[in-house]
Design a protein around this motif. Structure first.
Motif, PDB file in Angstrom:
ATOM      1  N   MET A   1       0.853  -1.047  -0.057  1.00  9.57           N
ATOM      2  CA  MET A   1       0.015  -0.108  -0.190  1.00  9.57           C
ATOM      3  C   MET A   1       0.897   1.416  -0.004  1.00  9.57           C
ATOM      4  SD  MET A   1      -2.990   1.330   0.219  1.00  9.57           S
ATOM      5  CE  MET A   1      -4.119  -0.204   0.071  1.00  9.57           C
ATOM      6  N   THR A   2       0.619   2.156  -0.999  1.00 11.62           N
ATOM      7  CA  THR A   2       1.429   3.419  -0.835  1.00 11.62           C
ATOM      8  C   THR A   2       0.291   4.600  -0.619  1.00 11.62           C
ATOM      9  OG1 THR A   2       0.875   3.530  -3.300  1.00 11.62           O
ATOM     10  CG2 THR A   2       2.849   2.674  -2.574  1.00 11.62           C
ATOM     11  N   LEU A   3       0.826   5.815  -0.390  1.00  6.88           N
ATOM     12  CA  LEU A   3       0.188   6.900  -0.104  1.00  6.88           C
ATOM     13  C   LEU A   3      -0.224   7.534  -1.236  1.00  6.88           C
ATOM     14  CD1 LEU A   3       1.936   8.933   2.836  1.00  6.88           C
ATOM     15  CD2 LEU A   3      -0.218   8.145   2.974  1.00  6.88           C
ATOM     16  N   ASP A   4      -1.676   7.986  -1.372  1.00  4.62           N
ATOM     17  CA  ASP A   4      -2.001   8.845  -2.141  1.00  4.62           C
ATOM     18  C   ASP A   4      -1.247   9.971  -2.548  1.00  4.62           C
ATOM     19  OD1 ASP A   4      -3.894  11.422  -3.217  1.00  4.62           O
ATOM     20  OD2 ASP A   4      -4.921   9.787  -3.861  1.00  4.62           O
ATOM     21  N   PRO A   5      -0.883  10.045  -3.840  1.00  2.00           N
ATOM     22  CA  PRO A   5       0.200  11.356  -4.108  1.00  2.00           C
ATOM     23  C   PRO A   5      -0.456  12.638  -3.606  1.00  2.00           C
ATOM     24  CG  PRO A   5      -0.386  10.024  -6.030  1.00  2.00           C
ATOM     25  CD  PRO A   5      -1.159   9.572  -5.139  1.00  2.00           C
ATOM     26  N   THR A   6      -1.656  12.895  -3.582  1.00  2.63           N
ATOM     27  CA  THR A   6      -1.888  14.286  -2.878  1.00  2.63           C
ATOM     28  C   THR A   6      -1.515  14.211  -1.373  1.00  2.63           C
ATOM     29  OG1 THR A   6      -3.838  14.286  -4.538  1.00  2.63           O
ATOM     30  CG2 THR A   6      -3.986  15.983  -2.481  1.00  2.63           C
ATOM     31  N   ILE A   7      -1.846  13.310  -0.918  1.00  2.00           N
ATOM     32  CA  ILE A   7      -1.341  13.149   0.946  1.00  2.00           C
ATOM     33  C   ILE A   7       0.173  13.124   0.881  1.00  2.00           C
ATOM     34  CG2 ILE A   7      -1.422  11.559   2.777  1.00  2.00           C
ATOM     35  CD1 ILE A   7      -4.472  10.555   1.952  1.00  2.00           C
ATOM     36  N   ARG A   8       0.797  12.462   0.034  1.00  2.00           N
ATOM     37  CA  ARG A   8       2.202  12.507   0.021  1.00  2.00           C
ATOM     38  C   ARG A   8       2.617  14.201  -0.166  1.00  2.00           C
ATOM     39  NH1 ARG A   8       5.464   9.630   2.458  1.00  2.00           N
ATOM     40  NH2 ARG A   8       5.741  11.475   3.385  1.00  2.00           N
ATOM     41  N   ARG A   9       2.205  14.729  -1.008  1.00  2.00           N
ATOM     42  CA  ARG A   9       2.917  16.048  -1.074  1.00  2.00           C
ATOM     43  C   ARG A   9       2.247  16.895   0.326  1.00  2.00           C
ATOM     44  NH1 ARG A   9       0.899  15.034  -6.607  1.00  2.00           N
ATOM     45  NH2 ARG A   9      -1.187  15.934  -5.830  1.00  2.00           N
ATOM     46  N   PHE A  10       1.146  16.551   0.593  1.00  2.00           N
ATOM     47  CA  PHE A  10       0.674  17.338   2.005  1.00  2.00           C
ATOM     48  C   PHE A  10       1.536  17.091   2.990  1.00  2.00           C
ATOM     49  CE2 PHE A  10      -1.623  17.259   5.887  1.00  2.00           C
ATOM     50  CZ  PHE A  10      -2.167  18.344   6.049  1.00  2.00           C
ATOM     51  N   ILE A  11       1.878  15.862   3.105  1.00  2.00           N
ATOM     52  CA  ILE A  11       2.626  15.669   4.137  1.00  2.00           C
ATOM     53  C   ILE A  11       4.174  16.034   4.082  1.00  2.00           C
ATOM     54  CG2 ILE A  11       3.931  13.439   5.524  1.00  2.00           C
ATOM     55  CD1 ILE A  11       1.600  11.921   5.089  1.00  2.00           C
ATOM     56  N   ALA A 272     -11.940  -9.846  22.851  1.00  4.10           N
ATOM     57  CA  ALA A 272     -11.496 -10.960  23.603  1.00  4.10           C
ATOM     58  C   ALA A 272     -12.362 -11.044  24.880  1.00  4.10           C
ATOM     59  CB  ALA A 272     -10.118 -11.380  23.845  1.00  4.10           C
ATOM     60  N   ALA A 273     -12.430 -10.093  25.293  1.00  2.00           N
ATOM     61  CA  ALA A 273     -13.252  -9.764  26.731  1.00  2.00           C
ATOM     62  C   ALA A 273     -14.783  -9.741  26.565  1.00  2.00           C
ATOM     63  CB  ALA A 273     -12.757  -8.336  27.301  1.00  2.00           C
ATOM     64  N   GLY A 274     -15.277  -9.992  25.095  1.00  2.00           N
ATOM     65  CA  GLY A 274     -16.569 -10.247  24.995  1.00  2.00           C
ATOM     66  C   GLY A 274     -17.525  -8.916  24.514  1.00  2.00           C
ATOM     67  N   VAL A 275     -16.737  -7.872  24.325  1.00  2.00           N
ATOM     68  CA  VAL A 275     -17.288  -6.649  23.879  1.00  2.00           C
ATOM     69  C   VAL A 275     -17.167  -6.470  22.260  1.00  2.00           C
ATOM     70  CG1 VAL A 275     -16.839  -4.106  23.856  1.00  2.00           C
ATOM     71  CG2 VAL A 275     -16.112  -5.333  26.006  1.00  2.00           C
ATOM     72  N   PRO A 276     -18.845  -6.407  21.948  1.00  2.00           N
ATOM     73  CA  PRO A 276     -18.517  -6.109  20.235  1.00  2.00           C
ATOM     74  C   PRO A 276     -17.672  -4.887  19.946  1.00  2.00           C
ATOM     75  CG  PRO A 276     -20.746  -6.184  21.366  1.00  2.00           C
ATOM     76  CD  PRO A 276     -19.880  -6.024  22.563  1.00  2.00           C
ATOM     77  N   ALA A 277     -16.817  -5.376  19.031  1.00  2.00           N
ATOM     78  CA  ALA A 277     -15.558  -4.317  18.494  1.00  2.00           C
ATOM     79  C   ALA A 277     -15.420  -4.681  17.058  1.00  2.00           C
ATOM     80  CB  ALA A 277     -14.438  -4.584  19.359  1.00  2.00           C
ATOM     81  N   THR A 278     -15.360  -3.471  16.389  1.00  2.00           N
ATOM     82  CA  THR A 278     -15.105  -3.607  14.831  1.00  2.00           C
ATOM     83  C   THR A 278     -14.160  -2.671  14.818  1.00  2.00           C
ATOM     84  OG1 THR A 278     -17.507  -3.731  14.271  1.00  2.00           O
ATOM     85  CG2 THR A 278     -15.779  -2.886  12.618  1.00  2.00           C
ATOM     86  N   THR A 279     -12.977  -3.344  13.924  1.00  2.00           N
ATOM     87  CA  THR A 279     -11.916  -2.256  13.552  1.00  2.00           C
ATOM     88  C   THR A 279     -11.893  -2.055  12.007  1.00  2.00           C
ATOM     89  OG1 THR A 279     -10.493  -3.806  14.996  1.00  2.00           O
ATOM     90  CG2 THR A 279      -9.394  -2.377  13.478  1.00  2.00           C
ATOM     91  N   VAL A 280     -11.689  -0.702  11.690  1.00  2.00           N
ATOM     92  CA  VAL A 280     -11.678  -0.473  10.362  1.00  2.00           C
ATOM     93  C   VAL A 280     -10.226   0.348  10.145  1.00  2.00           C
ATOM     94  CG1 VAL A 280     -12.541   0.889   8.502  1.00  2.00           C
ATOM     95  CG2 VAL A 280     -13.922   0.004  10.316  1.00  2.00           C
ATOM     96  N   ARG A 281      -9.256  -0.278   9.321  1.00  2.00           N
ATOM     97  CA  ARG A 281      -8.207   0.302   8.874  1.00  2.00           C
ATOM     98  C   ARG A 281      -8.263   1.128   7.631  1.00  2.00           C
ATOM     99  NH1 ARG A 281      -2.456  -2.879   8.146  1.00  2.00           N
ATOM    100  NH2 ARG A 281      -2.911  -3.568  10.289  1.00  2.00           N
ATOM    101  N   ILE A 282      -7.813   2.216   7.554  1.00  2.00           N
ATOM    102  CA  ILE A 282      -8.089   3.177   6.513  1.00  2.00           C
ATOM    103  C   ILE A 282      -6.817   2.856   5.803  1.00  2.00           C
ATOM    104  CG2 ILE A 282      -8.375   5.412   5.694  1.00  2.00           C
ATOM    105  CD1 ILE A 282     -10.620   4.415   7.082  1.00  2.00           C
ATOM    106  N   ASN A 283      -6.946   2.302   4.460  1.00  2.00           N
ATOM    107  CA  ASN A 283      -5.855   2.074   3.801  1.00  2.00           C
ATOM    108  C   ASN A 283      -5.267   3.150   3.095  1.00  2.00           C
ATOM    109  OD1 ASN A 283      -5.815  -0.925   3.978  1.00  2.00           O
ATOM    110  ND2 ASN A 283      -7.316  -1.075   2.487  1.00  2.00           N
ATOM    111  N   GLY A 284      -3.882   3.488   3.243  1.00  2.00           N
ATOM    112  CA  GLY A 284      -3.502   4.803   2.724  1.00  2.00           C
ATOM    113  C   GLY A 284      -3.533   5.885   3.815  1.00  2.00           C
ATOM    114  N   GLY A 285      -4.145   5.792   4.799  1.00  2.00           N
ATOM    115  CA  GLY A 285      -4.472   6.692   5.759  1.00  2.00           C
ATOM    116  C   GLY A 285      -3.300   6.941   6.565  1.00  2.00           C
ATOM    117  N   PHE A 286      -3.137   8.263   7.284  1.00  2.00           N
ATOM    118  CA  PHE A 286      -2.205   8.678   8.155  1.00  2.00           C
ATOM    119  C   PHE A 286      -2.829   9.417   9.424  1.00  2.00           C
ATOM    120  CE2 PHE A 286      -3.336  12.244   5.666  1.00  2.00           C
ATOM    121  CZ  PHE A 286      -3.251  13.335   6.303  1.00  2.00           C
TER     122      PHE A 286
END
Length: 321
Positions: A1-11, A272-286
């Protein structure tokens, strides 16, 4: 995965103009300096007013966002801003709170908690929990349905939201319907980062993406009065002995973020403790992307996930016990 060029320029552009967070210049000013981020249009919200909450160290500033004051009591989100426990205020995150209120159809109460190094741990935690309880106690006056109350925050504020959820469970409420944690600070231990860290992203994403692992080491030093405080769950919620019985959670992480792995580890620990938990990873995010979707379109995904989930979860009427 690589950064979007717009975000790379911003960073790259921001990295050349903004001093590192662990520099004396950064410590004397807001960080990043106001105006360094893209100008983000703030959605219109029908009612926005500043409040004062009685706090353990004196009055706390807060801001109340109500998307439709004519409606019956709406769900509510208590929001804690990011900034490494050192920077940030009601104004730096005003557009984010407006965005959540407008897109999720909820009341938002943002909290201006005390900041380090003037006010070290656990001052921010005390303020965060005090404000949450105050919102629950004053739900009617705020136009809030106390049975549909959530916490949300980004970065340091995400960590505070996680801790507030634990304290609410252990301290007699208020009972929470949900917690939304955006690239949260979950573990302040393990700095400076060394090989063998359980959070590989602290190494692979430790430089080059705005927030650095060296910067996080500096933030931890500013916030904690003693490095041993990192073992306290109020500083590092993943170190809590018992995570069962907490509100369902959404944990949003970013691909190019040194905090990515600890956020995802916390979601696994909740599950693992029984709590409903959802993870969303933003690909290319920072780290820092939340709230910049109008100016940097690739960042919009993080906003859509949070606001869409809050709308969906909190619009449901809770079943009677």
């Amino acid at each position: 995965m690589t950064l979007d060029p717009t975000i790379r320029r911003f960073i790259d552009g921001l990295s050349t103009t903004v001093p590192p967070v662990d520099s004396g210049q950064a410590a004397r000013t807001s960080h990043p300096p106001r105006g360094a981020w893209p100008q983000t249009p703030a959605p219109r919200v029908a009612l926005v007013r500043d409040l004062e909450i009685p706090g353990p160290g004196g009055p706390l500033g807060a801001r109340h966002y109500h998307p439709d004051p004519g409606q019956a009591a709406l769900p509510a989100v208590v929001y804690y801003h990011g900034g490494g426990f050192v920077f940030g205020d009601l104004d730096t995150h005003d557009h984010i709170c407006r965005l959540i209120a407008a897109r999720s159809g909820v009341v938002v109460v943002a909290v201006d908690y005390r900041l380090a190094p003037r006010h070290r741990f656990p001052a921010a935690v005390q303020d965060a929990f005090t404000a949450l309880r105050w919102v629950g106690d004053n739900a009617s006056a705020l136009g809030v349905d106390p049975d549909r109350l959530a916490v949300c925050g980004d970065s340091a504020g995400g960590g505070l939201a996680a801790v507030a959820a634990i304290l609410a469970r252990d301290g007699g409420g208020p009972e929470l319907a949900f917690q939304a944690l955006v690239y949260p600070v979950i573990d302040l231990g393990g700095y400076p980062v060394r090989p063998g860290t359980p959070y590989e992203s602290r190494i692979s994403n430790g430089t080059g993406y705005l927030l650095t692992s060296e910067g996080m080491h500096w933030f931890a030093g500013q916030y904690l009065g003693d490095p041993r405080d990192a073992t306290d769950f109020r500083a590092s919620p993943i170190r809590a002995g018992d995570l069962s019985g907490l509100a369902p959670a959404l944990v949003v992480t970013a691909d190019f973020d040194p905090l990515r792995d600890e956020g995802e580890a916390y979601a696994r620990a909740l599950a693992a403790a029984g709590v409903p938990a959802t993870t969303v990873r933003i690909n290319g995010g920072f780290h820092g992307m939340f709230g910049m979707g109008e100016s940097l379109p690739p960042c919009r995904q993080a906003e859509d996930v949070v606001t869409g989930t809050l709308r969906a979860v909190l619009s449901r009427t809770r079943c009677p016990d």
